[in-house]
Motif scaffolding. Structure first.
Motif, PDB file in Angstrom:
ATOM      1  N   VAL A 149       0.826  -1.204   0.000  1.00 52.37           N
ATOM      2  CA  VAL A 149       0.000   0.000   0.000  1.00 52.37           C
ATOM      3  C   VAL A 149       0.862   1.256   0.000  1.00 52.37           C
ATOM      4  N   HIS A 150       2.110   1.122   0.459  1.00 50.26           N
ATOM      5  CA  HIS A 150       3.027   2.265   0.500  1.00 50.26           C
ATOM      6  C   HIS A 150       3.859   2.390  -0.779  1.00 50.26           C
ATOM      7  N   HIS A 151       3.603   1.538  -1.764  1.00 49.15           N
ATOM      8  CA  HIS A 151       4.417   1.518  -2.984  1.00 49.15           C
ATOM      9  C   HIS A 151       3.524   1.545  -4.230  1.00 49.15           C
ATOM     10  N   GLU A 152       2.480   2.318  -4.190  1.00 53.70           N
ATOM     11  CA  GLU A 152       1.522   2.329  -5.295  1.00 53.70           C
ATOM     12  C   GLU A 152       2.191   2.794  -6.595  1.00 53.70           C
ATOM     13  N   GLY A 153       1.950   2.035  -7.672  1.00 55.48           N
ATOM     14  CA  GLY A 153       2.434   2.406  -8.993  1.00 55.48           C
ATOM     15  C   GLY A 153       3.921   2.219  -9.218  1.00 55.48           C
ATOM     16  N   GLN A 154       4.593   1.441  -8.375  1.00 55.89           N
ATOM     17  CA  GLN A 154       6.065   1.381  -8.436  1.00 55.89           C
ATOM     18  C   GLN A 154       6.596   0.457  -9.523  1.00 55.89           C
ATOM     19  N   ARG A 175      -9.478 -10.084  -0.884  1.00 57.12           N
ATOM     20  CA  ARG A 175      -9.726  -8.955  -1.788  1.00 57.12           C
ATOM     21  C   ARG A 175      -8.706  -7.842  -1.573  1.00 57.12           C
ATOM     22  N   ARG A 176      -8.344  -7.599  -0.322  1.00 56.64           N
ATOM     23  CA  ARG A 176      -7.365  -6.557  -0.043  1.00 56.64           C
ATOM     24  C   ARG A 176      -5.992  -6.945  -0.582  1.00 56.64           C
ATOM     25  N   GLY A 177      -5.655  -8.228  -0.531  1.00 56.40           N
ATOM     26  CA  GLY A 177      -4.389  -8.686  -1.085  1.00 56.40           C
ATOM     27  C   GLY A 177      -4.309  -8.469  -2.585  1.00 56.40           C
ATOM     28  N   ARG A 183      -2.533  -2.379  -7.172  1.00 55.46           N
ATOM     29  CA  ARG A 183      -2.219  -0.957  -6.972  1.00 55.46           C
ATOM     30  C   ARG A 183      -0.705  -0.712  -6.976  1.00 55.46           C
ATOM     31  N   ALA A 184       0.082  -1.731  -6.682  1.00 59.52           N
ATOM     32  CA  ALA A 184       1.544  -1.571  -6.693  1.00 59.52           C
ATOM     33  C   ALA A 184       2.101  -1.459  -8.105  1.00 59.52           C
ATOM     34  N   LEU A 185       1.284  -1.765  -9.114  1.00 61.84           N
ATOM     35  CA  LEU A 185       1.723  -1.713 -10.502  1.00 61.84           C
ATOM     36  C   LEU A 185       1.419  -0.348 -11.111  1.00 61.84           C
ATOM     37  N   ALA A 186       2.235   0.043 -12.068  1.00 58.22           N
ATOM     38  CA  ALA A 186       2.022   1.308 -12.769  1.00 58.22           C
ATOM     39  C   ALA A 186       0.865   1.168 -13.749  1.00 58.22           C
ATOM     40  N   PRO A 187       0.190   2.262 -14.059  1.00 59.58           N
ATOM     41  CA  PRO A 187      -0.876   2.202 -15.071  1.00 59.58           C
ATOM     42  C   PRO A 187      -0.373   1.597 -16.374  1.00 59.58           C
ATOM     43  N   GLY A 188      -1.158   0.668 -16.917  1.00 64.02           N
ATOM     44  CA  GLY A 188      -0.796  -0.006 -18.148  1.00 64.02           C
ATOM     45  C   GLY A 188       0.086  -1.220 -17.971  1.00 64.02           C
ATOM     46  N   ALA A 189       0.561  -1.487 -16.761  1.00 64.88           N
ATOM     47  CA  ALA A 189       1.474  -2.612 -16.524  1.00 64.88           C
ATOM     48  C   ALA A 189       0.777  -3.947 -16.793  1.00 64.88           C
ATOM     49  N   PRO A 190       1.437  -4.860 -17.514  1.00 65.34           N
ATOM     50  CA  PRO A 190       0.877  -6.197 -17.661  1.00 65.34           C
ATOM     51  C   PRO A 190       1.056  -6.990 -16.374  1.00 65.34           C
ATOM     52  N   PHE A 191       0.077  -7.827 -16.067  1.00 64.54           N
ATOM     53  CA  PHE A 191       0.167  -8.641 -14.859  1.00 64.54           C
ATOM     54  C   PHE A 191      -0.423 -10.016 -15.143  1.00 64.54           C
ATOM     55  N   ALA A 192      -0.073 -10.957 -14.286  1.00 65.91           N
ATOM     56  CA  ALA A 192      -0.682 -12.281 -14.287  1.00 65.91           C
ATOM     57  C   ALA A 192      -0.781 -12.746 -12.838  1.00 65.91           C
ATOM     58  N   ALA A 193      -1.896 -13.347 -12.494  1.00 67.00           N
ATOM     59  CA  ALA A 193      -2.102 -13.861 -11.140  1.00 67.00           C
ATOM     60  C   ALA A 193      -2.804 -15.209 -11.232  1.00 67.00           C
ATOM     61  N   ALA A 194      -2.447 -16.117 -10.349  1.00 60.06           N
ATOM     62  CA  ALA A 194      -3.054 -17.441 -10.337  1.00 60.06           C
ATOM     63  C   ALA A 194      -3.583 -17.754  -8.938  1.00 60.06           C
ATOM     64  N   PHE A 195      -4.643 -18.556  -8.909  1.00 56.80           N
ATOM     65  CA  PHE A 195      -5.355 -18.832  -7.665  1.00 56.80           C
ATOM     66  C   PHE A 195      -5.775 -20.298  -7.614  1.00 56.80           C
ATOM     67  N   MET A 196      -5.729 -20.865  -6.401  1.00 55.34           N
ATOM     68  CA  MET A 196      -6.274 -22.192  -6.172  1.00 55.34           C
ATOM     69  C   MET A 196      -7.784 -22.057  -5.982  1.00 55.34           C
ATOM     70  N   GLU A 197      -8.538 -22.818  -6.739  1.00 59.24           N
ATOM     71  CA  GLU A 197      -9.996 -22.746  -6.670  1.00 59.24           C
ATOM     72  C   GLU A 197     -10.516 -23.629  -5.532  1.00 59.24           C
ATOM     73  N   HIS A 198     -11.332 -23.017  -4.658  1.00 63.52           N
ATOM     74  CA  HIS A 198     -11.988 -23.721  -3.546  1.00 63.52           C
ATOM     75  C   HIS A 198     -10.991 -24.533  -2.705  1.00 63.52           C
ATOM     76  N   SER A 199      -9.889 -23.877  -2.374  1.00 60.56           N
ATOM     77  CA  SER A 199      -8.865 -24.538  -1.570  1.00 60.56           C
ATOM     78  C   SER A 199      -9.302 -24.652  -0.115  1.00 60.56           C
ATOM     79  N   LYS A 200      -8.974 -25.784   0.480  1.00 60.34           N
ATOM     80  CA  LYS A 200      -9.282 -26.028   1.892  1.00 60.34           C
ATOM     81  C   LYS A 200      -8.070 -25.818   2.788  1.00 60.34           C
TER      82      LYS A 200
END
Length: 265
Positions: A149-154, A175-177, A183-200
């Protein structure tokens, strides 16, 4: 396998991250290339390769948030970055990452071979030793995802694989994560994120770690406010085979919105 939880909501701050066993985690998840990771690699390489197609040099700063004991997100960013930060909270994982920077283990080569099937990675590989480049530009850094949160757009490109849903049982923290990452990425920055679905939840060695039960719609809603256009969010075709206790994997990718288009609270 029995999935254990101390009961009630388990927040990121409640977790004993020092107990994470990176060697056991790598042995189980990354010693051999699994179908789900291969599918993720193909998707991410095509997204990043398409974004940078025809672009010249310039300073591209990358970040892998919650790197854990996984090097392939950094490898996916390697051809374009002048520096890559591996942000990681667990001291044991930071030590593992530091041990890999000088010359990463040979089993990571199988992940690089998937990447280099794309022309951009193949061209990079012809001119550059990926291990040498990794050693030059990759820097593990102890840190908490929420401190971003202290490094927005870096950073000008970023990855976050199996983090926001794998550190807490709280949907609010999930959601906050995601928000802190984007928010830490600059405008226009490409990103990719992966998630475990319905993890226990999951084990890394003998210790149990919590997870937040999320599906495709949860992921889409979490990234939507911060992404240009309609985000690409999809469930992998590969079946859930890494471990017990989840139903599949979800990948989200796109580009970070301009600041003026992100809604304020």
């Amino acid at each position: 396998m029995t999935f254990r939880s101390p009961g009630g909501t388990q927040l990121n701050a409640d977790v004993s991250w020092a107990e994470f066993d990176p060697i056991a985690y790598v042995d189980h998840n990354y010693r051999d290339l699994q179908a789900e990771d291969a599918e993720i690699l193909r998707t991410v390489r095509d997204h990043f390769g398409g974004h940078f197609r025809g672009e010249g040099g310039g300073r591209v700063s990358g970040i892998d948030v919650g790197a854990g004991a996984n090097l392939y997100p950094a490898l996916a960013m390697l051809p374009w970055c002048s520096d890559i930060t591996l942000l990681e909270r667990s001291p044991a994982n930071v030590r593992y990452l530091e041990s890999q920077v000088k010359s990463y283990d040979e089993h990571w080569d199988q992940f690089w071979r998937i990447l280099r099937k794309h022309a951009a990675y193949a061209a990079f590989d012809r001119d550059t030793d990926p291990r040498a480049r990794f050693r030059q530009i990759v820097q593990p850094q102890p840190g908490n995802l929420f401190d971003l949160v202290h490094h927005e757009g870096q950073w000008s490109m970023g990855t976050m694989f199996f983090v926001a849903e794998s550190m807490t049982t709280s949907h609010d923290e999930f959601r906050r994560g995601v928000e802190c990452f984007l928010r830490a990425l600059a405008p226009g920055a490409p990103f990719a994120a992966a998630f475990m679905e319905h993890s226990k939840g999951y084990h890394a060695g003998e210790h149990f770690f919590p997870a937040c039960d999320v599906g495709e719609s949860d992921v889409r809603q979490s990234v939507l406010p911060f992404v240009e256009g309609i985000p690409t969010v999809r469930r992998l075709q590969a079946s859930a085979a890494v471990r017990e206790g989840y139903s599949g994997m979800i990948i989200a990718f796109g580009h970070r919105k301009s600041d003026s288009d992100i809604p304020t609270d």
